[in-house]
Write a protein that holds these residues in place. Structure first.
Motif, PDB file in Angstrom:
ATOM      1  N   SER A  23      -5.098 -10.356   6.334  1.00  0.00           N
ATOM      2  CA  SER A  23      -4.531  -9.111   6.862  1.00  0.00           C
ATOM      3  C   SER A  23      -4.131  -8.153   5.744  1.00  0.00           C
ATOM      4  O   SER A  23      -4.119  -6.929   5.939  1.00  0.00           O
ATOM      5  CB  SER A  23      -3.319  -9.418   7.749  1.00  0.00           C
ATOM      6  OG  SER A  23      -2.265  -9.980   6.985  1.00  0.00           O
ATOM      7  N   ARG A  50      -8.732  -6.609   2.127  1.00  0.00           N
ATOM      8  CA  ARG A  50      -9.915  -6.248   2.918  1.00  0.00           C
ATOM      9  C   ARG A  50     -11.167  -6.870   2.298  1.00  0.00           C
ATOM     10  O   ARG A  50     -11.883  -6.227   1.531  1.00  0.00           O
ATOM     11  CB  ARG A  50     -10.051  -4.738   3.026  1.00  0.00           C
ATOM     12  CG  ARG A  50      -8.955  -4.084   3.869  1.00  0.00           C
ATOM     13  CD  ARG A  50      -9.252  -2.616   4.106  1.00  0.00           C
ATOM     14  NE  ARG A  50     -10.515  -2.403   4.803  1.00  0.00           N
ATOM     15  CZ  ARG A  50     -10.674  -2.493   6.121  1.00  0.00           C
ATOM     16  NH1 ARG A  50      -9.633  -2.823   6.896  1.00  0.00           N
ATOM     17  NH2 ARG A  50     -11.845  -2.283   6.667  1.00  0.00           N
ATOM     18  N   ASP A  98     -14.978  -8.303   2.653  1.00  0.00           N
ATOM     19  CA  ASP A  98     -16.143  -8.041   3.506  1.00  0.00           C
ATOM     20  C   ASP A  98     -16.628  -9.320   4.176  1.00  0.00           C
ATOM     21  O   ASP A  98     -17.070  -9.299   5.323  1.00  0.00           O
ATOM     22  CB  ASP A  98     -17.285  -7.444   2.672  1.00  0.00           C
ATOM     23  CG  ASP A  98     -16.926  -6.090   2.095  1.00  0.00           C
ATOM     24  OD1 ASP A  98     -16.671  -5.163   2.883  1.00  0.00           O
ATOM     25  OD2 ASP A  98     -16.885  -5.975   0.851  1.00  0.00           O
ATOM     26  N   CYS A 108      -9.430 -15.345  11.516  1.00  0.00           N
ATOM     27  CA  CYS A 108     -10.255 -14.168  11.788  1.00  0.00           C
ATOM     28  C   CYS A 108     -10.208 -13.778  13.268  1.00  0.00           C
ATOM     29  O   CYS A 108     -10.169 -12.593  13.614  1.00  0.00           O
ATOM     30  CB  CYS A 108     -11.696 -14.425  11.361  1.00  0.00           C
ATOM     31  SG  CYS A 108     -11.955 -14.442   9.573  1.00  0.00           S
ATOM     32  N   ARG A 160      -7.515  -8.064  14.182  1.00  0.00           N
ATOM     33  CA  ARG A 160      -8.300  -6.996  14.802  1.00  0.00           C
ATOM     34  C   ARG A 160      -9.483  -6.587  13.925  1.00  0.00           C
ATOM     35  O   ARG A 160     -10.570  -6.323  14.425  1.00  0.00           O
ATOM     36  CB  ARG A 160      -7.401  -5.791  15.085  1.00  0.00           C
ATOM     37  CG  ARG A 160      -8.107  -4.659  15.806  1.00  0.00           C
ATOM     38  CD  ARG A 160      -7.155  -3.562  16.189  1.00  0.00           C
ATOM     39  NE  ARG A 160      -7.799  -2.502  16.920  1.00  0.00           N
ATOM     40  CZ  ARG A 160      -7.196  -1.414  17.366  1.00  0.00           C
ATOM     41  NH1 ARG A 160      -5.884  -1.254  17.149  1.00  0.00           N
ATOM     42  NH2 ARG A 160      -7.866  -0.489  18.026  1.00  0.00           N
ATOM     43  N   ASP A 161      -9.256  -6.490  12.629  1.00  0.00           N
ATOM     44  CA  ASP A 161     -10.297  -6.023  11.712  1.00  0.00           C
ATOM     45  C   ASP A 161     -10.608  -7.119  10.692  1.00  0.00           C
ATOM     46  O   ASP A 161     -10.447  -6.927   9.490  1.00  0.00           O
ATOM     47  CB  ASP A 161      -9.844  -4.741  11.016  1.00  0.00           C
ATOM     48  CG  ASP A 161     -10.970  -4.086  10.233  1.00  0.00           C
ATOM     49  OD1 ASP A 161     -12.142  -4.330  10.574  1.00  0.00           O
ATOM     50  OD2 ASP A 161     -10.681  -3.347   9.273  1.00  0.00           O
ATOM     51  N   ARG A 184     -20.480  -6.796  10.843  1.00  0.00           N
ATOM     52  CA  ARG A 184     -19.045  -6.615  11.038  1.00  0.00           C
ATOM     53  C   ARG A 184     -18.700  -5.129  11.110  1.00  0.00           C
ATOM     54  O   ARG A 184     -17.898  -4.702  11.947  1.00  0.00           O
ATOM     55  CB  ARG A 184     -18.280  -7.257   9.865  1.00  0.00           C
ATOM     56  CG  ARG A 184     -16.817  -6.832   9.747  1.00  0.00           C
ATOM     57  CD  ARG A 184     -16.211  -7.420   8.489  1.00  0.00           C
ATOM     58  NE  ARG A 184     -14.853  -6.915   8.251  1.00  0.00           N
ATOM     59  CZ  ARG A 184     -14.581  -5.821   7.565  1.00  0.00           C
ATOM     60  NH1 ARG A 184     -15.571  -5.112   7.035  1.00  0.00           N
ATOM     61  NH2 ARG A 184     -13.327  -5.436   7.382  1.00  0.00           N
ATOM     62  N   ALA A 185     -19.342  -4.326  10.236  1.00  0.00           N
ATOM     63  CA  ALA A 185     -19.066  -2.889  10.230  1.00  0.00           C
ATOM     64  C   ALA A 185     -19.466  -2.248  11.552  1.00  0.00           C
ATOM     65  O   ALA A 185     -18.750  -1.376  12.080  1.00  0.00           O
ATOM     66  CB  ALA A 185     -19.805  -2.224   9.064  1.00  0.00           C
ATOM     67  N   ARG A 191     -19.564  -3.782  14.419  1.00  0.00           N
ATOM     68  CA  ARG A 191     -18.611  -4.248  15.429  1.00  0.00           C
ATOM     69  C   ARG A 191     -17.341  -3.418  15.429  1.00  0.00           C
ATOM     70  O   ARG A 191     -16.773  -3.101  16.433  1.00  0.00           O
ATOM     71  CB  ARG A 191     -18.295  -5.725  15.167  1.00  0.00           C
ATOM     72  CG  ARG A 191     -17.379  -6.332  16.195  1.00  0.00           C
ATOM     73  CD  ARG A 191     -17.077  -7.791  15.885  1.00  0.00           C
ATOM     74  NE  ARG A 191     -16.115  -7.911  14.803  1.00  0.00           N
ATOM     75  CZ  ARG A 191     -16.366  -8.492  13.651  1.00  0.00           C
ATOM     76  NH1 ARG A 191     -17.544  -9.017  13.421  1.00  0.00           N
ATOM     77  NH2 ARG A 191     -15.451  -8.563  12.695  1.00  0.00           N
TER      78      ARG A 191
END
Length: 366
Positions: free
Chosen positions: A75, A78, A80, A97, A101-102, A363-364, A366
């Motif tokens: 969290s 960041r 990848d 994960c 959220r991200d 992921r990007a 999504r």
């Protein structure tokens, strides 16, 4: 890319070596790579020397403190991609994960060929929580697909790649002189962590009855079976015919000093790094069909393949190679050529980099 590796294991072997080698290669290609592992793990001591950022976390067991620590890390940073390696850290990372959220993309690398239980939880981990699953051999890939129902397009076999310039044929006499090995002995060698399923005890049993005073078995490595093997050698009166030399960092020199390499594994293998290393050194090898070994050991072409846990078959293969220098030369040359075609470190890095990019891209979206 920002890549995080997680490793819960406090052991040492090919899995940990691959993580370090792969990570160093990715760093050299311009990526940022960190490793989260228990502070007491051997890989934690080695990581800084390979350029990795070390993040000590209590993830050695499937417990709430480890999950919280990993979730907090993901969290705050960041990444990848998170690349997991053992069962425990894979579950902790997947749950962390799933609760964010991200979250970064999850890539699960499966290094061994042990069966996967057909459970709903495993189907979730492999088929849904992981963006990609990487295995170290094609037979392992097929096992994952069959037992977890994962999309075949998201399960990729990427064997561990070896530096083919470092592991290459060299002058045997010079290597033996540097290591203090006898110039006039026929040396069968094995380089592997001393685990039961590597089959060392069958190799010692194979050498014991052979009436060849020039034959010498050299065992490089340490591990859980060290005391048992030392006792087996002593009880058999084999001290003059079997040498246990312990863990060594100068592995290429030892391989270059051998006449024959043997790896009689009977479980848990992907495509073993030690076998690829030996083959790249141009060594004729004796091995089995455990795991994904068959991807590089083609019987009679790149190696001699014998039955698992069969000392008599090992002995026969040793005697066959002892008596046939031409066969030794042809197997060694074919082995190196085969491993140069797809089992080099650069090939592994190219394929892993592609998986990481595809996972991060998904992921990007999504």
């Amino acid at each position: 890319m920002d890549i995080l590796h997680t490793e819960a294991s406090c052991g040492w072997g090919g899995q940990e070596i691959r993580i370090l080698s792969e990570s160093a290669g990715m760093i050299a290609r311009g990526h940022r790579v960190a490793l989260a592992c228990p502070p007491e793990a051997p890989i934690a001591r080695e990581a800084p020397a390979h350029g990795l950022e070390l993040i000590p976390l209590p993830i050695g067991r499937k417990r709430l403190p480890g999950l919280r620590a990993l979730r907090r890390l993901l969290s705050e940073r960041r990444f990848d991609v998170v690349n997991t390696h053992s069962s425990t850290d894979s579950w902790l990372a997947a749950l962390a994960c799933a609760s964010l959220r991200d979250a970064p993309a999850l890539v699960r690398t499966r290094h061994i060929s042990a069966p996967i239980a057909r459970t709903a939880s495993n189907r979730w981990l492999y088929a849904r929580a992981s963006a990609f699953v990487v295995t170290t051999g094609e037979s392992l890939r097929e096992e994952v697909i069959r037992r977890t129902g994962s999309d075949p397009q998201r399960v990729v076999s990427i064997p561990t790649g070896i530096d083919h310039e470092r592991f290459a044929p060299a002058d045997r006499a010079s290597a033996r002189a540097a290591l203090g090995l006898p110039a006039d002995r026929f040396i069968v060698g094995i380089v592997a962590t001393l685990r039961s399923w590597k089959g060392h005890r069958f190799l010692v049993d194979a050498v014991a009855p052979l009436a060849d005073p020039e034959l010498l078995l050299v065992i490089v490595g340490d591990g859980p079976q060290q005391e048992a093997l030392a006792r087996q050698v002593a009880d058999g009166g084999l001290e003059g015919r079997v040498r246990l030399v312990g863990q060594r960092t100068d592995v290429p020199a030892w391989l270059q000093a051998f006449d024959v390499f043997a790896l009689p594994s009977y479980a848990n293998e992907g495509v073993p790094q030690a076998l690829i290393q030996a083959m790249l050194c141009g060594l004729p090898s004796i091995t089995t069909t455990a795991g994904a070994i068959g991807e590089i050991a083609l019987d009679g072409r790149t190696a001699l393949v014998v039955a698992q846990q069969d000392s008599a078959a090992l002995a026969a293969a040793i005697l066959r190679l002892r008596a046939d220098p031409a066969l030794r030369a042809s197997l060694g040359a074919a082995a190196r050529a085969h491993c140069l075609d797809g089992f080099t470190r650069e090939s592994m890095l190219d394929r892993m980099e592609d998986v990481f990019r595809r996972a991060a891209a998904a992921r990007a979206v999504r």
